[in-house]
Design an enzyme around this catalytic site. Structure first.
Site, PDB file in Angstrom:
ATOM      1  NE  ARG A 131      -6.549   1.163   0.072  1.00 55.67           N
ATOM      2  CZ  ARG A 131      -6.824   1.324   1.448  1.00 55.67           C
ATOM      3  NH1 ARG A 131      -6.200   0.978   2.455  1.00 55.67           N
ATOM      4  NH2 ARG A 131      -8.061   2.078   1.295  1.00 55.67           N
ATOM      5  NE  ARG A 177     -10.934  12.892   2.864  1.00 57.62           N
ATOM      6  CZ  ARG A 177     -10.734  11.396   2.845  1.00 57.62           C
ATOM      7  NH1 ARG A 177     -11.594  10.714   3.388  1.00 57.62           N
ATOM      8  NH2 ARG A 177      -9.497  11.030   2.541  1.00 57.62           N
ATOM      9  CG  HIS A 208     -13.046   3.148   2.802  1.00 58.96           C
ATOM     10  ND1 HIS A 208     -13.888   4.177   3.190  1.00 58.96           N
ATOM     11  CD2 HIS A 208     -12.002   3.562   2.932  1.00 58.96           C
ATOM     12  CE1 HIS A 208     -13.123   5.160   3.869  1.00 58.96           C
ATOM     13  NE2 HIS A 208     -11.879   4.885   3.737  1.00 58.96           N
ATOM     14  CD  GLU A 247      -8.879  -1.471   3.624  1.00 58.86           C
ATOM     15  OE1 GLU A 247      -8.170  -1.398   4.900  1.00 58.86           O
ATOM     16  OE2 GLU A 247      -9.350  -0.734   2.928  1.00 58.86           O
ATOM     17  CD  GLU A 285     -11.692  -2.852  12.956  1.00 58.98           C
ATOM     18  OE1 GLU A 285     -10.500  -3.218  13.378  1.00 58.98           O
ATOM     19  OE2 GLU A 285     -11.640  -3.013  11.830  1.00 58.98           O
ATOM     20  CG  ASN A 327      -1.784   1.068   1.439  1.00 56.13           C
ATOM     21  OD1 ASN A 327      -1.895   1.902   0.501  1.00 56.13           O
ATOM     22  ND2 ASN A 327      -2.966   1.025   2.314  1.00 56.13           N
ATOM     23  CE  LYS A 362       0.025   2.549   6.638  1.00 58.26           C
ATOM     24  NZ  LYS A 362      -1.460   2.952   6.316  1.00 58.26           N
TER      25      LYS A 362
END
Ligand code: ADP
Length: 413
Positions: free
Chosen positions: A94, A243, A183, A401, A352, A7, A14
Site C-alpha cells: 500500500r 482532523r 482511501h 483494501e 461498518e 502496509n 501490517k
C-alpha cells in the site's frame, strides 16, 4: 500463488498473506514499535491454519529486520503457513500518494521508486515509510516481484474541474497542487461490490462513505470516481477523529497570530488536535464521544466522570452533529452532481459498526427520498439497509483494501 500484502507505517508493518487460488487469508499480523527506542519491537503473527499465534516483544531496529522476522515466521515449523518461502510469489504494498502519474497499481521498478520519492512532499507522513517497506522487501526477498497500489489511483478519473483548486494556475502546474483523494482502494472495493449488488447496472451512480478515524466520500459514476472529499492531503473534507476537515483557510493565519504559532504548528493542530477530539475535548474515538454524549450502548467506566459533566456532554453531542451534518452535506452534493444516486455505501470502522451514525446521516438526506430500514440497520456484516420506501438503495459493505492489493499484485505478476 501466495501474495504477501504489506502496509508499512512509520513504526509499524501490517501484513496479510493470501492464497490466490481461493483468495483466502492464510496468515496476518502486525509488527509494532519498530525503531521507537533501543531494543523496542513487538510482533503479533496469527496463522489462519490452526497453528498458534506468535505474540512477543522482539527487537526491531528497522523495517528490514521486521520483514525478515515475518518471513522466518511464515516459513517456520511452529507458526508457518508455507512449506517453502519461494511459494510467496509477489509482494503488494500500500502506497499513499502516486501523484498525478499512477492511475493503476504497478510493478515496482527503479523508476517507480524514484517517483515515490519524488512524491514525498505530497505524502510526507506515509510515502517515506511505504518506501522503507519496499526497500526492506527487496533486501529480504531478492528477486521476488513487488507491486505498489496507491491510495490515490482510483481517484485518477476525476475530471479536471473537480481536481483543480481555484488558485493561480501556475502553482497548480509548477507544484502539482491539486485534489488527489485518498482511501481509493477502499472506495474501489466497496463501490465494485455495490455495483455487483445493483446487477451491474450501466451508468450506475454510487456515493461511498468511508467513515473511520480518517473519513472520505467519493462520487462514482459507472465505476469511475468523479469527485472525492480529501484533497492534496487527507486534511480536506469532512471533520474526522482528530482532523478538522475543510475550514476557511484564513483560520490558519488567525490561529498563528493569536497563539504565536508557525504555519506548520497550526497544521499540526488541524491534523492532530481537531475534529471530534478537538470539539468534544474527550477523545478521537467515536465510541467514547458517543458515550459521553449520552449513548448508553457501549458504556465506558473510564469515562464516567466526563459523561457526568454537562459541558463535555454538550460538546460531545455538538462534535457528533458537526460530523453527521458535514458528511451529509458532501453526500448531498455528490447526489446532486451525479444527477441522483442508485446506491449509498457505508464502510470503515464507523460506517461498518455504528448504526446510529448511518441513521443520522441518512436522516439529513430525506429530501432525496433516502430512508433506512431500522431493523436491518442494527445488523452487522455486509447488509442492505434500504428503507421500504427509499428511492436509493443503502448498503453497508465491510472494506477489504488488502484483498484489492492482493488481486492487483496477482494480476500484474
Ligand atoms: P482507521 O482510519 O484508523 O483505519 P477505522 O476505519 O478502523 O480507522 O475506524 C476507527 C473508528 O471507528 C474509531 O473512531 C472507532 O471509534 C469507530 N468505531 C469502531 N466501532 C464502532 C462502533 N461500534 N460504534 C461507533 N464507532 C465505532
Amino acid at each position: 500463488m501466495k501474495v504477501l500484502v504489506i502496509n508499512c507505517g512509520s513504526s509499524s508493518v501490517k501484513y496479510q498473506v493470501f492464497d490466490m487460488e481461493d483468495e483466502r487469508v492464510i496468515a496476518k499480523g502486525i509488527c509494532e514499535k519498530i525503531a521507537v527506542s533501543e531494543g523496542s519491537g513487538h510482533i503479533k503473527h496469527t496463522p489462519q491454519n490452526g497453528k498458534p499465534t506468535f505474540n512477543e516483544d522482539i527487537a526491531l531496529p528497522n523495517h528490514t529486520v521486521a520483514i525478515k522476522k515475518v518471513l522466518s515466521l511464515l516459513g517456520s515449523e511452529e507458526y508457518g503457513v508455507v512449506a517453502n518461502l519461494s511459494e510467496i510469489g509477489a509482494v503488494g504494498h500500500r502506497v499513499l500518494n502516486g501523484g498525478p502519474k499512477y492511475a493503476t497499481s504497478v510493478v515496482v521498478t527503479q523508476e517507480v521508486i524514484e517517483d515515490i520519492k519524488r512524491f514525498i512532499p505530497l505524502g510526507p507522513l506515509h510515502n517515506p515509510h511505504n518506501l522503507s517497506g519496499i526497500n526492506a522487501c527487496f533486501e529480504a526477498m531478492p528477486g521476488v516481484a513487488q507491486v505498489a497500489t496507491f491510495d490515490t489511483s482510483f481517484h485518477a478519473t476525476m475530471p479536471e474541474h473537480a481536481f483543480t483548486y481555484a488558485i493561480p494556475y501556475e502553482y497548480t502546474q509548477k507544484h502539482n497542487i491539486r485534489r488527489y483523494g485518498f482511501h481509493g482502494t477502499s472506495h474501489r472495493y466497496v463501490s465494485e461490490r455495490a455495483i455487483e449488488k445493483l446487477g451491474g447496472k450501466p451508468n450506475s451512480r454510487v456515493v461511498t462513505l468511508h467513515l473511520g478515524n480518517g473519513s472520505s466520500l467519493a462520487a462514482i459514476r459507472d465505476g469511475k470516481v468523479i469527485d472525492t472529499s480529501m484533497g492534496l492531503t487527507p486534511l480536506e473534507g469532512v471533520p474526522m477523529g482528530t482532523r478538522s476537515g475543510s475550514i476557511d483557510p484564513a483560520v490558519v493565519e488567525f490561529i498563528a497570530d493569536k497563539e504565536g504559532f508557525s504555519v506548520g504548528e497550526v497544521l499540526k493542530v488541524l491534523n492532530n488536535e481537531s475534529g471530534i477530539y478537538g470539539v468534544s475535548g474527550v477523545s478521537s474515538d467515536f465510541r467514547d464521544v458517543e458515550f459521553v454524549a449520552g449513548d448508553q450502548r457501549s458504556p465506558n467506566p473510564d469515562l464516567a466522570e466526563q459523561a457526568a459533566d454537562p459541558e463535555l456532554a454538550r460538546r460531545s453531542k455538538l462534535a457528533l452533529e458537526i460530523f453527521y451534518y458535514n458528511v451529509a452535506k458532501i453526500a448531498a452534493s455528490y447526489i446532486a452532481v451525479l444527477g441522483g444516486a442508485d446506491a449509498i455505501v457505508f464502510t470503515a470502522g464507523l460506517g461498518e459498526n455504528s448504526p446510529e451514525t448511518r441513521e443520522r446521516i441518512i436522516a439529513y438526506l430525506a429530501a432525496f427520498g433516502v430512508t433506512v430500514n431500522v431493523e436491518e440497520n442494527a445488523k452487522r456484516g455486509e447488509i442492505e439497509i434500504t428503507g421500504a420506501d427509499s428511492k436509493v438503495r443503502v448498503f453497508v459493505i465491510p472494506t477489504n483494501e488488502e484483498l484489492v492489493i492482493a488481486r492487483d499484485t496477482n494480476a500484474l505478476v
